[in-house]
Design a protein around this motif. Sequence first.
Motif, short mmCIF file in Angstrom:
data_model
loop_
_atom_site.label_atom_id
_atom_site.label_comp_id
_atom_site.label_asym_id
_atom_site.label_seq_id
_atom_site.Cartn_x
_atom_site.Cartn_y
_atom_site.Cartn_z
N ASP A 29 0.81 -1.23 0.00
CA ASP A 29 0.00 0.00 0.00
C ASP A 29 0.84 1.27 0.00
OD1 ASP A 29 -2.29 -1.52 0.01
OD2 ASP A 29 -2.62 -1.36 2.16
N PRO A 31 3.07 4.17 -1.65
CA PRO A 31 3.39 4.73 -2.96
C PRO A 31 4.90 4.85 -3.14
CG PRO A 31 2.68 6.47 -1.48
CD PRO A 31 2.51 5.19 -0.73
N GLU A 52 0.70 -5.37 -18.06
CA GLU A 52 -0.06 -4.98 -16.86
C GLU A 52 0.28 -5.90 -15.70
OE1 GLU A 52 -4.20 -4.82 -17.90
OE2 GLU A 52 -3.96 -3.00 -19.09
N PRO A 54 3.10 -6.66 -12.26
CA PRO A 54 3.97 -5.97 -11.32
C PRO A 54 5.42 -6.43 -11.45
CG PRO A 54 2.89 -7.78 -10.22
CD PRO A 54 2.36 -7.76 -11.64
N ARG A 80 3.03 -2.32 -8.25
CA ARG A 80 2.10 -2.20 -9.37
C ARG A 80 2.20 -0.80 -9.95
NH1 ARG A 80 -0.76 -5.85 -12.33
NH2 ARG A 80 -1.05 -7.00 -10.37
N ILE A 81 2.40 -0.70 -11.26
CA ILE A 81 2.57 0.60 -11.91
C ILE A 81 1.20 1.27 -12.07
CG2 ILE A 81 3.40 1.79 -13.97
CD1 ILE A 81 5.27 -0.65 -14.39
N ALA A 82 1.07 2.48 -11.50
CA ALA A 82 -0.20 3.21 -11.55
C ALA A 82 -0.19 4.32 -12.59
CB ALA A 82 -0.53 3.79 -10.17
N GLN A 83 0.98 4.99 -12.76
CA GLN A 83 1.08 6.09 -13.71
C GLN A 83 2.44 6.03 -14.40
OE1 GLN A 83 0.28 9.95 -11.96
NE2 GLN A 83 -1.36 9.14 -10.67
N THR A 96 4.34 3.96 -8.60
CA THR A 96 3.94 2.60 -8.29
C THR A 96 3.34 2.55 -6.89
OG1 THR A 96 6.00 1.84 -7.23
CG2 THR A 96 5.93 1.83 -9.64
N ARG A 97 2.71 1.43 -6.60
CA ARG A 97 2.18 1.20 -5.25
C ARG A 97 2.47 -0.24 -4.85
NH1 ARG A 97 -1.03 3.76 -1.73
NH2 ARG A 97 -1.30 5.45 -3.23
N GLU A 99 2.19 -3.90 -3.33
CA GLU A 99 1.03 -4.80 -3.26
C GLU A 99 1.25 -5.97 -2.30
OE1 GLU A 99 -1.62 -4.45 -7.26
OE2 GLU A 99 -0.10 -6.02 -7.26
#
Length: 229
Positions: A29, A31, A52, A54, A80-83, A96-97, A99
């Motif tokens: 969780d 960032p 898609e 990680p 996990r890549i968010a942007q 990323t965030r 997991e």
Amino acid sequence: MALNPDDFPPDSYTELPLFPLNNVVLFPDMPLPLHIFEERYKAMIGDCVQREEPFGVLLIREGNEVGEPASPHAVGTTARIAQVQRLEEGRLNILTRGERRFELLETVRTVPHLVGLVRYIEDEEGAVSTTTVAGVREQYIQLQRHLTAMAGGWDREVSVPDNPSELARRSAVSLAVSLPLPPDVRQDLLETRTAGQQLEKLLTLMRQANRIVAEQVEQNTPFKGARLN
């Protein structure tokens, strides 16, 4: 030393591209922004974006981020890549965030980047002390209020999870993103298997953190007189 994959059922482990980093311990969780400039990691991140999927973040035990493959710790967290922000020369800024925690069983490839055989670590609550939970909840609220004050904000109601596992996860992230804890302390916390054990360590760390932050808030407060409510 890497663990032996033969000690685990074949369906309990998987291959994962790895990104060893100096001084960075990623928690679930949490960032994590990264600037990607090496060719091997530009290719790796490109594959992760396309699929898609990680990648794994591990704290470096020996070696450097750039150059020859580094020797990482065995426990890390998937990111996990968010942007994605694409820059000149194929460089990337990514957000990323964290997991899931994982354990590195063995390295299966080092070129062009590390790929490991990993086993995901399932969250366990373990034995939980109600006294410790109450203490961590209190320290978590104080820390959030201190951090708000440092940012120039006002006291606000702080939402605190009741679930011990969620409380441990959120408290660890709060410490990691707001205070310069030594990497070995963060790694030890990440490797602690159960929420109950994590909460015991977090209680001590958060008490220390609140003392430090409270002193900083006091030093940064120019008005020392009585307050009017």
